[in-house]
Design an enzyme around this catalytic site. Structure first.
Site, short mmCIF file in Angstrom:
data_model
loop_
_atom_site.label_atom_id
_atom_site.label_comp_id
_atom_site.label_asym_id
_atom_site.label_seq_id
_atom_site.Cartn_x
_atom_site.Cartn_y
_atom_site.Cartn_z
N GLY A 1 -75.06 -43.86 -91.39
CA GLY A 1 -76.07 -42.82 -91.18
C GLY A 1 -75.51 -41.41 -91.33
O GLY A 1 -74.47 -41.10 -90.77
N SER A 2 -76.20 -40.52 -92.06
CA SER A 2 -75.64 -39.21 -92.31
C SER A 2 -76.57 -38.38 -93.21
O SER A 2 -77.74 -38.71 -93.37
CB SER A 2 -74.28 -39.37 -92.99
OG SER A 2 -74.32 -40.38 -93.97
N ARG A 3 -76.02 -37.32 -93.83
CA ARG A 3 -76.82 -36.44 -94.67
C ARG A 3 -75.96 -35.85 -95.79
O ARG A 3 -74.76 -35.65 -95.62
CB ARG A 3 -77.39 -35.30 -93.81
CG ARG A 3 -78.45 -34.48 -94.50
CD ARG A 3 -79.00 -33.43 -93.55
NE ARG A 3 -78.51 -32.10 -93.83
CZ ARG A 3 -78.61 -31.08 -92.99
NH1 ARG A 3 -79.17 -31.24 -91.81
NH2 ARG A 3 -78.16 -29.88 -93.33
#
Length: 241
Positions: free
Chosen positions: A197-199
């Site tokens: 999970g991240s951006r």
């Protein structure tokens, strides 16, 4: 070839085309999950099935499917699978040395079910790579680009410098970069991975007109974010609440 052999070959061909490659970064995690599955299952059968499902999910998380990247002068390609969560003008991170003037920023949020292999948004030469330790705030927040742990790359292209930043999130605790400074890469090439999970933020020369909208689903290495060769235009800041 008899019908039985033909049926067997057809089944094998279908199975091989269905399988998705797993990135080498994932094999240690898969091995650990598999070992724990066997160990726990030795003590209690239901734990084996829970572990088997978990191991399957870990395999799914680290999948690395092939992608077909559009070819076109000036095209900016999505570096990540996920959802566009912000589009507009913003100052680039200071550590990237891209100046203090606003650039066009497009942010893609990846949840734990997205493919997490990141790809180059444009073709160019990697001018610099800067890792910055930080917090692990919700990656969907605007302030995550300033306060979270991140790894930034600056790519020199014939149409100006482009920045791409891997940002850790609430669950993500490890940013992996596959490339080095001075390398020449093509749009769609693998550049890194963020675990769980991240951006990804992409910074483009101001005046670049985005071709995506908030909420749109992106496919890394395939979806077009913008076109650097298009006439310059204004792009007011818009983002999720």
């Amino acid at each position: 070839m008899n019908s039985r052999n033909e049926g067997t070959m057809s089944l094998i061909d279908t199975f091989s085309r269905t399988l998705v490659p797993i990135h080498r970064e994932g094999w240690p995690f898969i091995a650990i999950a598999g070992f724990l599955t066997i160990l726990l299952g030795w003590f209690w059968d239901p734990l084996f099935w829970i572990g088997l499902i978990t191991t399957g999910w870990v395999c799914y998380f680290f999948r690395d499917p092939p992608r077909v990247t559009p070819i076109g002068d000036g095209l900016v390609i999505s570096p990540a699978d996920g959802t566009v969560c912000m589009v507009g003008s913003a100052k680039p991170p200071l550590e990237l040395d891209l100046g203090s003037e606003p650039m066009i920023r497009i942010c893609i949020f990846m949840n734990v079910f997205n493919c997490h292999v990141n790809r180059a948004p444009v073709s160019g030469v990697i001018r610099q790579i800067v890792y910055t330790p930080g917090k692990f705030l919700n990656a969907e927040l605007d302030k995550a680009s300033e306060h979270n742990e991140r790894n930034g790359l600056v790519l020199d292209t014939p149409r100006g410098a482009v920045g791409v930043v891997q940002i850790a999130g609430l669950v993500a605790r490890r940013i992996v970069c596959f490339v080095g400074e001075g390398e020449t890469i093509n749009a769609g090439d693998r550049i890194g991975l963020i675990r769980f999970g991240s951006r990804l933020d992409v910074y483009l020369p101001y005046g670049t007109a985005p071709k995506v909208a908030i909420g749109q689903t992106m496919v890394a290495g395939e979806s077009v974010l913008a076109d650097l060769s298009a006439p310059a235009g204004s792009a007011p800041m818009t983002r999720v609440a």
